[in-house]
Write an enzyme that holds these catalytic residues in place. Structure first.
Site, mmCIF file in Angstrom:
data_model
loop_
_atom_site.group_PDB
_atom_site.id
_atom_site.type_symbol
_atom_site.label_atom_id
_atom_site.label_comp_id
_atom_site.label_asym_id
_atom_site.label_seq_id
_atom_site.Cartn_x
_atom_site.Cartn_y
_atom_site.Cartn_z
ATOM 1 N N SER A 117 0.998 -0.765 0.311
ATOM 2 C CA SER A 117 -0.193 0.179 0.051
ATOM 3 C C SER A 117 0.405 0.532 0.168
ATOM 4 O O SER A 117 2.218 1.655 0.395
ATOM 5 C CB SER A 117 -0.592 -0.192 0.923
ATOM 6 O OG SER A 117 -1.312 0.824 1.449
ATOM 7 N N TYR A 141 -1.594 0.429 10.205
ATOM 8 C CA TYR A 141 -1.193 -0.871 9.041
ATOM 9 C C TYR A 141 -0.702 -0.829 7.797
ATOM 10 O O TYR A 141 -0.035 -1.870 7.309
ATOM 11 C CB TYR A 141 -3.043 0.015 8.302
ATOM 12 C CG TYR A 141 -3.169 -0.364 6.742
ATOM 13 C CD1 TYR A 141 -3.866 -1.326 6.737
ATOM 14 C CD2 TYR A 141 -3.419 0.660 6.273
ATOM 15 C CE1 TYR A 141 -3.350 -2.056 5.267
ATOM 16 C CE2 TYR A 141 -3.167 0.482 4.214
ATOM 17 C CZ TYR A 141 -3.409 -1.269 3.624
ATOM 18 O OH TYR A 141 -3.637 -2.011 2.798
ATOM 19 N N LYS A 145 2.375 -3.807 6.987
ATOM 20 C CA LYS A 145 2.425 -3.742 5.791
ATOM 21 C C LYS A 145 4.646 -3.607 4.992
ATOM 22 O O LYS A 145 4.493 -4.306 4.158
ATOM 23 C CB LYS A 145 2.065 -2.973 4.385
ATOM 24 C CG LYS A 145 0.581 -3.437 4.384
ATOM 25 C CD LYS A 145 -0.341 -4.390 3.958
ATOM 26 C CE LYS A 145 -1.686 -4.596 3.415
ATOM 27 N NZ LYS A 145 -1.404 -5.841 3.221
HETATM 28 N N1 LIG Z 1 -8.689 -1.379 -1.867
HETATM 29 C C1 LIG Z 1 -7.638 0.485 -1.611
HETATM 30 O O1 LIG Z 1 -7.891 1.056 -2.404
HETATM 31 C C2 LIG Z 1 -6.142 -0.839 -1.512
HETATM 32 C C3 LIG Z 1 -5.317 0.041 -1.457
HETATM 33 C C4 LIG Z 1 -4.342 0.037 -0.728
HETATM 34 C C5 LIG Z 1 -3.652 -1.804 -0.362
HETATM 35 N N2 LIG Z 1 -4.904 -3.003 -0.344
HETATM 36 C C6 LIG Z 1 -4.179 -3.694 -0.519
HETATM 37 O O2 LIG Z 1 -5.068 -4.922 -1.547
HETATM 38 C C7 LIG Z 1 -5.624 -5.822 -0.759
HETATM 39 C C8 LIG Z 1 -7.135 -5.709 -0.562
HETATM 40 O O3 LIG Z 1 -8.225 -4.932 0.014
HETATM 41 P P1 LIG Z 1 -9.573 -4.617 -0.866
HETATM 42 O O4 LIG Z 1 -9.529 -2.976 -1.002
HETATM 43 O O5 LIG Z 1 -10.299 -5.982 -1.663
HETATM 44 O O6 LIG Z 1 -10.034 -5.565 0.843
HETATM 45 P P2 LIG Z 1 -10.595 -6.222 0.876
HETATM 46 O O7 LIG Z 1 -11.054 -6.252 2.799
HETATM 47 O O8 LIG Z 1 -12.289 -5.939 0.270
HETATM 48 O O9 LIG Z 1 -10.128 -7.958 0.840
HETATM 49 C C9 LIG Z 1 -9.614 -8.418 2.030
HETATM 50 C C10 LIG Z 1 -10.720 -9.952 1.738
HETATM 51 O O10 LIG Z 1 -9.541 -10.679 3.039
HETATM 52 C C11 LIG Z 1 -9.884 -11.175 3.540
HETATM 53 N N3 LIG Z 1 -9.381 -11.431 4.793
HETATM 54 C C12 LIG Z 1 -9.209 -10.487 5.675
HETATM 55 N N4 LIG Z 1 -8.722 -10.759 7.024
HETATM 56 C C13 LIG Z 1 -8.407 -12.722 6.977
HETATM 57 C C14 LIG Z 1 -7.782 -13.886 7.588
HETATM 58 N N5 LIG Z 1 -6.850 -13.215 8.172
HETATM 59 N N6 LIG Z 1 -8.118 -14.833 7.076
HETATM 60 C C15 LIG Z 1 -8.772 -14.410 6.084
HETATM 61 N N7 LIG Z 1 -9.453 -13.842 4.866
HETATM 62 C C16 LIG Z 1 -9.067 -12.849 5.727
HETATM 63 C C17 LIG Z 1 -11.432 -10.025 3.998
HETATM 64 O O11 LIG Z 1 -13.098 -11.117 4.212
HETATM 65 C C18 LIG Z 1 -11.572 -9.675 2.605
HETATM 66 O O12 LIG Z 1 -12.508 -10.821 1.579
HETATM 67 C C19 LIG Z 1 -5.752 -5.938 1.371
HETATM 68 O O13 LIG Z 1 -4.400 -6.710 1.220
HETATM 69 C C20 LIG Z 1 -5.000 -4.343 1.197
HETATM 70 O O14 LIG Z 1 -4.756 -3.589 2.507
HETATM 71 C C21 LIG Z 1 -5.802 -2.086 -0.697
#
Ligand SMILES: NC(=O)c1ccc[n+]([C@@H]2O[C@H](COP(=O)([O-])OP(=O)(O)OC[C@H]3O[C@@H](n4cnc5c(N)ncnc54)[C@H](O)[C@@H]3O)[C@@H](O)[C@H]2O)c1
Length: 326
Positions: A117, A141, A145
């Site tokens: 991130s 957070y 990461k």
């Molecule tokens: N969405 C963004 O803009 C963004 C920006 C930067 C980084 N990220 C990173 O991208 C990844 C996906 O983000 P997102 O927006 O799709 O988030 P999201 O919350 O929609 O998806 C994360 C998924 O991980 C699952 N999860 C959480 N803890 C878990 C565990 N202990 N065991 C198994 N599954 C688990 C959740 O149920 C969820 O489906 C994440 O790692 C996030 O940190 C996202």
């Protein structure tokens, strides 16, 4: 290739799973559904409901399926919670990640693409932010990461793990059939779209006195399908690019008010805003340089335009006004 997508029932993970399948890969999704949705997992993918901290369950996934590579998206993602209760972020994002790596090593799976991130950079010292910008996270957070990025580096040196880190800025928009449905929803575009749909009354706008062109924060939005395509590119080049980190941004910032205006234009709706105080730790401008992803990964976003991003989010929200649980 058979790819394990952790967090593949979540927003980005489900679109990554969809795009991997379109490229002819096999997909296994592991997700504990704490934030994700069973309905978001493409029907052609195998779905295993499991927590990445559950060592036995994760080992069984590798025993059952001939996994070649892993895309690791499962995470605790809400920045605000990470500040008041960091324990869970470190448990899932660091300890959970180690549990996953342990199972990979035991089963000789040596390739991983990691969803990192922009939060690893902290307060920007210069924009656009390049990958070599100092990494000084300002919340747990971002710290979690960064810790996992460093762990990957040591695992590469010691165990020959091949990995690529993708640092997303703001994923936004929807594919034809998968969109954003977080509870709570902390991201701007789905919240503005909810107002346009008549499902909330106003959009909260945190701070209108930043040193930006209209006083609201500037952020970098990238279409979720373009993010998914970057994963496919990283997977195919992992041998050549192992150990590298890539920003996935657009290098074009949009202020919060510009996003609200774009939603108004695309939907034809009036979107009232409520001006609220600044949130602590919100930098005025967060903008990525994605030159490295373009030159080394060959990544060329197909939907760089904010209106195209909003249009796709609007289309999905209209078809799923109550998200996946409708
Ligand atoms: N969405 C963004 O803009 C963004 C920006 C930067 C980084 N990220 C990173 O991208 C990844 C996906 O983000 P997102 O927006 O799709 O988030 P999201 O919350 O929609 O998806 C994360 C998924 O991980 C699952 N999860 C959480 N803890 C878990 C565990 N202990 N065991 C198994 N599954 C688990 C959740 O149920 C969820 O489906 C994440 O790692 C996030 O940190 C996202």
């Amino acid at each position: 290739m058979n790819v394990l997508v952790t967090g593949g029932a979540g927003y980005v993970g489900s679109v990554v799973a969809e795009v991997l399948l379109e490229h002819g890969h096999g997909v296994v999704v592991v997700d504990n559904l704490q934030q994700g949705h069973r309905e978001a997992v493409p029907p052609q993918a195998e779905f295993i409901p499991a927590d990445i901290r559950d060592a036995r369950a994760i080992r069984e996934v590798f025993e059952r399926f001939p996994i070649d590579s892993v895309m690791h998206m499962a995470a605790e993602t809400v920045v605000e919670y990470s500040v008041i209760d960091p324990k869970r972020h470190f448990e899932v994002n660091v300890v959970g990640g180690l549990t996953l790596l342990d199972a990979m090593l035991k089963h000789n799976v040596g390739e991983l693409i990691f969803s990192s991130s922009a939060a690893v950079y902290g307060e920007p010292q210069s924009v656009p932010i390049g990958e070599d910008h100092p990494q000084v996270p300002i919340n747990a957070y971002g710290e979690s990461k960064l810790m996992f990025e460093r762990i990957l580096d040591w695992y590469a040196r010691a165990y020959g793990l091949k990995y690529v880190t993708l640092r997303y800025f703001n994923a936004a928009g929807a594919s034809q059939s998968r969109g954003e449905d977080h509870r709570p929803e902390t991201h701007l575009i789905p919240n503005v779209v909810k107002v346009a749909l008549g499902m909330s009354e106003t959009v909260s706008l945190f701070g209108s006195d930043y040193p930006t062109r209209d006083g609201t924060c500037v952020r970098d939005y990238v279409h979720v399908v373009d993010i998914a395509q970057a994963h496919v590119l990283a997977l195919s080049a992992i041998g050549r690019l192992s150990g590298k980190a890539y920003n996935l941004g657009s290098s074009q910032g949009h202020t919060v008010l510009e996003v609200v205006t774009a939603v108004g234009k695309v939907t034809g709706a009036h979107v009232p805003v409520a001006i609220c105080p600044r949130r602590p730790g919100d930098p005025a401008v967060l903008l990525a340089s994605s030159d490295r992803a373009k030159s080394e990964l060959g990544w060329e976003p197909e939907f760089p335009d904010i209106e195209a991003i909003v249009e796709s989010a609007w289309r999905w929200a209209k078809a799923h006004p109550r998200g996946y649980r409708a």
